[in-house]
Design an enzyme around this catalytic site. Structure first.
Site, mmCIF file in Angstrom:
data_model
loop_
_atom_site.group_PDB
_atom_site.id
_atom_site.type_symbol
_atom_site.label_atom_id
_atom_site.label_comp_id
_atom_site.label_asym_id
_atom_site.label_seq_id
_atom_site.Cartn_x
_atom_site.Cartn_y
_atom_site.Cartn_z
ATOM 1 N N ASP A 6 0.824 -1.211 0.000
ATOM 2 C CA ASP A 6 0.000 0.000 0.000
ATOM 3 C C ASP A 6 0.863 1.269 0.000
ATOM 4 O O ASP A 6 0.357 2.369 -0.120
ATOM 5 C CB ASP A 6 -0.920 -0.020 1.223
ATOM 6 N N LEU A 67 -10.996 9.665 2.169
ATOM 7 C CA LEU A 67 -11.534 9.956 3.495
ATOM 8 C C LEU A 67 -12.428 8.817 3.956
ATOM 9 O O LEU A 67 -13.608 8.741 3.595
ATOM 10 C CB LEU A 67 -12.330 11.273 3.465
ATOM 11 N N GLY A 68 -11.841 7.904 4.706
ATOM 12 C CA GLY A 68 -12.604 6.792 5.265
ATOM 13 C C GLY A 68 -12.371 6.815 6.762
ATOM 14 O O GLY A 68 -12.148 7.882 7.339
ATOM 15 N N GLY A 189 -15.295 5.903 2.323
ATOM 16 C CA GLY A 189 -16.596 5.998 3.006
ATOM 17 C C GLY A 189 -17.163 7.408 3.117
ATOM 18 O O GLY A 189 -18.287 7.682 2.692
HETATM 19 P P1 AMP Z 1 -14.132 3.308 4.902
HETATM 20 O O1 AMP Z 1 -12.973 3.208 5.853
HETATM 21 O O2 AMP Z 1 -13.733 3.832 3.549
HETATM 22 O O3 AMP Z 1 -14.984 2.075 4.827
HETATM 23 O O4 AMP Z 1 -15.081 4.470 5.507
HETATM 24 C C1 AMP Z 1 -15.817 4.239 6.675
HETATM 25 C C2 AMP Z 1 -16.325 5.561 7.228
HETATM 26 O O5 AMP Z 1 -17.045 6.279 6.219
HETATM 27 C C3 AMP Z 1 -17.324 5.385 8.353
HETATM 28 O O6 AMP Z 1 -16.685 5.327 9.591
HETATM 29 C C4 AMP Z 1 -18.194 6.603 8.245
HETATM 30 O O7 AMP Z 1 -17.666 7.588 9.127
HETATM 31 C C5 AMP Z 1 -18.031 7.111 6.831
HETATM 32 N N1 AMP Z 1 -19.304 6.990 6.114
HETATM 33 C C6 AMP Z 1 -19.807 5.907 5.480
HETATM 34 N N2 AMP Z 1 -21.018 6.191 4.935
HETATM 35 C C7 AMP Z 1 -21.286 7.478 5.238
HETATM 36 C C8 AMP Z 1 -22.379 8.374 4.977
HETATM 37 N N3 AMP Z 1 -23.445 7.987 4.288
HETATM 38 N N4 AMP Z 1 -22.292 9.633 5.460
HETATM 39 C C9 AMP Z 1 -21.215 10.034 6.153
HETATM 40 N N5 AMP Z 1 -20.163 9.251 6.428
HETATM 41 C C10 AMP Z 1 -20.190 7.990 5.988
#
Ligand code: AMP
Length: 254
Positions: A6, A67-68, A189
């Site tokens: 990564d 941004l996750g 996310g």
């Molecule tokens: P990831 O690490 O890419 O799976 O992102 C996960 C994060 O995305 C979660 O902890 C949430 O804070 C954010 N997230 C997912 N869906 C939403 C949404 N519909 N609105 C706001 N934040 C979201």
């Protein structure tokens, strides 16, 4: 078996981006430097942005905001990563779900003495109990934070503001790093689903002529250009696809 690192995409970073301002011997002896993470995602998303935006891979400036739960921004110039916000570990850079991101390193010693904690314990707090979770005391999930902020929770509101401001600052610094920008892309996310964070970043870039189409910005999880046609910088949402990127790397190798 094929291992796809990564960090690999960020190996093109120049020294000025990866060296820390510490004695050089730590780089010589232990290779203490910035490596960056989420490279598979930054590589896939910047590649898609070039295709969607009709950009020349050899003459393009793209900023990817992944941004996750973990979060990082990268500056991709002419198809190569030239800077990214995570460092030797994923702790550096943006504020994240539970990670602090950038902070004054002297805070470690200060908290360790005040709270009688070991360095390992403080580092653990910075990784697992900080970020928007630690700031708000509510959750690391932005959906919970937005709900709490709407219900009047001031700490949740504050955490969201500090989070957005940090993302905007990194985007601004990468525009300077590349001496311009053609496209800013949101992924993962929060980046794919949350119109508020995209509006916050766009609001800080009004001076560059960045304008979002609010109807398009309200859509979620689709590959879209969300800036207005007259916007000087294209803003996009591109769902990341790390599995596909890993698959392609594997096929290329075997
Ligand atoms: P990831 O690490 O890419 O799976 O992102 C996960 C994060 O995305 C979660 O902890 C949430 O804070 C954010 N997230 C997912 N869906 C939403 C949404 N519909 N609105 C706001 N934040 C979201």
């Amino acid at each position: 078996m094929v291992a796809v690192f990564d960090t690999a995409f960020h190996q093109t970073m120049p020294k000025e981006a990866y060296l820390y301002g510490i004695p050089h011997e730590y780089y010589d002896k232990y290779k203490v430097r910035r490596y960056g993470f989420h490279g598979t995602s930054h590589s896939y998303v910047s590649g898609r942005a070039m295709e969607i935006g009709g950009l020349d891979p050899k003459n393009s400036k793209i900023i990817v905001c992944h941004l996750g739960n973990g979060a990082s921004v990268s500056a991709v110039k002419n198809g190569e990563s030239i800077d990214t916000s995570m460092g030797m570990t994923p702790l550096e850079g943006l504020i994240m779900g539970t990670r602090s991101g950038d902070l004054d390193p002297a805070i470690l010693e200060f908290i360790s003495k005040k709270e009688n904690l070991s360095l390992e314990e403080v580092t653990n707090i910075l990784n697992k109990k900080s970020g928007v979770l630690g700031m708000s005391g509510v959750s690391s999930d932005f959906r919970d934070l937005e709900e709490a902020a709407a219900a009047g929770n001031e700490r949740a509101e504050e955490a969201l503001k500090v989070y957005g401001y940090r993302v905007a600052k990194y985007v601004g610094s990468y525009i300077a790093a590349m001496n311009g920008v053609d496209a800013i892309v949101f992924t993962a996310g929060l980046g794919e689903n949350d119109k508020n964070i995209r509006n916050t970043v766009a609001a800080h870039l009004g001076f560059l002529g960045v304008e979002l189409d609010q109807e398009l910005n309200s859509k979620r999880g689709q590959e879209l250009v969300i800036s207005k046609p007259e916007s000087k910088v294209k803003v996009m949402v591109i769902p990341t696809n790390e599995e596909l990127a890993i698959c392609r790397e594997t096929v290329a190798l075997v």
